[in-house]
Scaffold this active site. Sequence first.
Site, short mmCIF file in Angstrom:
data_model
loop_
_atom_site.label_atom_id
_atom_site.label_comp_id
_atom_site.label_asym_id
_atom_site.label_seq_id
_atom_site.Cartn_x
_atom_site.Cartn_y
_atom_site.Cartn_z
N ARG A 125 0.81 -1.23 0.00
CA ARG A 125 0.00 0.00 0.00
C ARG A 125 0.84 1.28 0.00
O ARG A 125 0.40 2.33 0.43
CB ARG A 125 -0.97 0.05 1.18
CG ARG A 125 -2.02 -1.01 1.11
CD ARG A 125 -3.16 -0.72 2.06
NE ARG A 125 -4.02 -1.87 2.11
CZ ARG A 125 -3.81 -2.89 2.92
NH1 ARG A 125 -2.79 -2.88 3.76
NH2 ARG A 125 -4.62 -3.91 2.89
N LYS A 147 2.46 11.95 -10.82
CA LYS A 147 1.57 11.08 -11.59
C LYS A 147 2.34 9.81 -11.96
O LYS A 147 3.45 9.88 -12.51
CB LYS A 147 1.15 11.78 -12.89
CG LYS A 147 0.07 12.80 -12.69
CD LYS A 147 -0.73 12.96 -13.97
CE LYS A 147 -0.43 14.26 -14.64
NZ LYS A 147 -1.03 14.38 -15.97
N GLU A 189 9.60 20.00 -24.59
CA GLU A 189 8.91 20.29 -23.32
C GLU A 189 9.53 21.52 -22.65
O GLU A 189 8.83 22.27 -21.98
CB GLU A 189 8.97 19.08 -22.38
CG GLU A 189 8.46 17.76 -22.96
CD GLU A 189 6.94 17.68 -23.15
OE1 GLU A 189 6.21 18.60 -22.71
OE2 GLU A 189 6.49 16.69 -23.77
N LYS A 231 7.83 23.53 -13.77
CA LYS A 231 6.84 22.47 -13.63
C LYS A 231 6.42 22.34 -12.16
O LYS A 231 5.23 22.16 -11.85
CB LYS A 231 7.35 21.12 -14.17
CG LYS A 231 6.33 20.02 -13.89
CD LYS A 231 6.09 19.00 -14.96
CE LYS A 231 4.88 18.15 -14.58
NZ LYS A 231 4.79 16.88 -15.20
N GLU A 241 -4.55 18.31 -10.45
CA GLU A 241 -4.94 18.57 -11.82
C GLU A 241 -6.39 19.00 -11.97
O GLU A 241 -7.17 18.40 -12.70
CB GLU A 241 -4.71 17.29 -12.64
CG GLU A 241 -4.12 17.63 -13.97
CD GLU A 241 -3.71 16.43 -14.78
OE1 GLU A 241 -4.04 15.31 -14.41
OE2 GLU A 241 -3.07 16.67 -15.79
N ARG A 245 -3.05 23.37 -14.07
CA ARG A 245 -2.09 22.37 -14.56
C ARG A 245 -2.34 22.06 -16.04
O ARG A 245 -1.46 21.60 -16.75
CB ARG A 245 -2.19 21.11 -13.70
CG ARG A 245 -1.05 20.13 -13.89
CD ARG A 245 -0.86 19.30 -12.62
NE ARG A 245 -0.06 18.14 -12.85
CZ ARG A 245 0.26 17.26 -11.90
NH1 ARG A 245 -0.18 17.42 -10.66
NH2 ARG A 245 1.01 16.23 -12.17
N ASN A 249 -0.53 21.33 -20.93
CA ASN A 249 -0.97 20.67 -22.17
C ASN A 249 -0.77 21.54 -23.40
O ASN A 249 -1.18 21.16 -24.50
CB ASN A 249 -2.45 20.28 -22.09
CG ASN A 249 -2.65 19.09 -21.20
OD1 ASN A 249 -1.72 18.30 -21.02
ND2 ASN A 249 -3.82 18.96 -20.62
N HIS A 252 -0.06 20.11 -26.74
CA HIS A 252 -0.38 18.69 -26.66
C HIS A 252 -1.76 18.36 -27.24
O HIS A 252 -2.01 17.21 -27.62
CB HIS A 252 -0.30 18.21 -25.21
CG HIS A 252 1.11 18.04 -24.72
ND1 HIS A 252 2.00 19.09 -24.65
CD2 HIS A 252 1.79 16.94 -24.28
CE1 HIS A 252 3.16 18.65 -24.18
NE2 HIS A 252 3.06 17.34 -23.95
N HIS A 256 -1.08 15.50 -29.58
CA HIS A 256 -1.49 14.11 -29.36
C HIS A 256 -2.12 13.51 -30.60
O HIS A 256 -1.88 12.35 -30.96
CB HIS A 256 -2.48 14.01 -28.19
CG HIS A 256 -1.78 14.00 -26.86
ND1 HIS A 256 -2.32 14.57 -25.74
CD2 HIS A 256 -0.59 13.49 -26.49
CE1 HIS A 256 -1.49 14.42 -24.73
NE2 HIS A 256 -0.42 13.78 -25.16
N HIS A 268 6.79 11.81 -29.54
CA HIS A 268 5.97 12.71 -28.72
C HIS A 268 6.49 14.15 -28.83
O HIS A 268 5.73 15.08 -29.09
CB HIS A 268 5.99 12.23 -27.26
CG HIS A 268 5.23 13.12 -26.33
ND1 HIS A 268 3.86 13.15 -26.30
CD2 HIS A 268 5.66 14.05 -25.43
CE1 HIS A 268 3.47 14.05 -25.40
NE2 HIS A 268 4.55 14.60 -24.86
#
Length: 363
Positions: A125, A147, A189, A231, A241, A245, A249, A252, A256, A268
């Site tokens: 856990r 994340k 990025e 960041k 998020e 945040r 993107n 993106h 994407h 990417h």
Amino acid sequence: MASSVLTVPVNVPEHPYSITIQPGLLGELGEWVGKLTRCRRVGVITDTNVEPLYMQSVKQTLEQSGFEVFTHATPAGEQYKTLGRTSRIVDAMLEARIERSTPVIALGGGIVGDMTGFASAMALRGVPFIQVPTTLLSMVDASVGGKTGVDHRLGKNLIGAFHQPMAVLIDPAVLKTLPERELRGGLAECIKHEIIRDSEGFDRLEKNIHRALALDVDYLGELVAHNVGIKAKVVEADPFEKGERAHLNFGHTFGHVIESESQFSYSHGEAVGLGMIAAARAAVKLGLLEKRSCDRIVTLVAKAGLPVGGMTLDAKHLADMMIFDKKVKGGRVRFILPDKIGHVIIRDDVPMDVVVEALKSLT
Ligand SMILES: NC(=O)c1ccc[n+]([C@@H]2O[C@H](COP(=O)([O-])OP(=O)(O)OC[C@H]3O[C@@H](n4cnc5c(N)ncnc54)[C@H](O)[C@@H]3O)[C@@H](O)[C@H]2O)c1
Ligand SMILES: [Zn+2]
């Protein structure tokens, strides 16, 4: 003279931690990890590309600092970023008889970081994990924010958890072995961070980006520290998020769809580079951004060695895919658009013809 140590704090609720950046850090990893834990056992999870490059020396420095080390290498590649492969990482951890305090090190790119982070969120856990990112993308992006997760056949990153690392330890010298295309992708990025938050950073990157491509390790260290700082601030303001945040993107939304419709022949970072150009051009068309600023963005993407044109995908089809996807989910497409370099806004009312025209400009 040893290069200086740069430290960036990440003040997320409950689990604040720091990011440490120093050329040559990997050779002293044992000492750094020794400062973080009293535990005498540690796991190192990597992938099959990074293993032959760095595992032996990492194991050695940890052992010299008195750690008993267990290791596991997962196959490299996004196709292996699965629950099944992550469960093998958990197996390795449990077979090594880890306890709740045993830290696990993610030594690799964003894939190793996401999988190891998720495995450490699940095992017992939750056990502590330490990010040791080895790609530019994972240094400036994936290792910050907590994340973690894996892909599902229905989509990328659909399974996962928020699990903050106990520390992020970065040695920019490892970028010397990174394939150049991966380095350029990481620069996409970095450019994104400057456009959404820092016009002076954008000026500096314009002047110095050649030093990153020439693998000037001291400059790479500064670049990484500056970018994780951006960041980290965005993540601190919105750890789960819910709002701003989304600025991350930028590039993106277009990127994407370009990435997936090209069947991933664009990486990417390459797709994000094109996506940032499309978003900037849409912003010009809407009267939000000066054309001169847009031109600077295109020039910087080109300087990073990323494509800025020559796309053969059909613009109308790409726009349909973007909008269809959102409509299916019952929403509108939210575009992150720059209104000047260093600042972005969110718009969900961009007309279809502006989207198509922006995509057409990439052909
Ligand atoms: N968690 C997040 O917030 C977040 C953010 C962005 C991206 N991601 C995830 O990150 C992943 C992409 O990360 P990535 O671009 O680092 O890809 P990656 O982990 O696949 O690494 C790229 C390639 O470089 C190799 N490599 C890594 N370090 C090396 C080194 N120093 N020398 C030589 N080769 C090296 C790897 O084996 C791999 O083949 C995606 O799965 C994406 O979903 C996560
Ligand atoms: Zn990205």
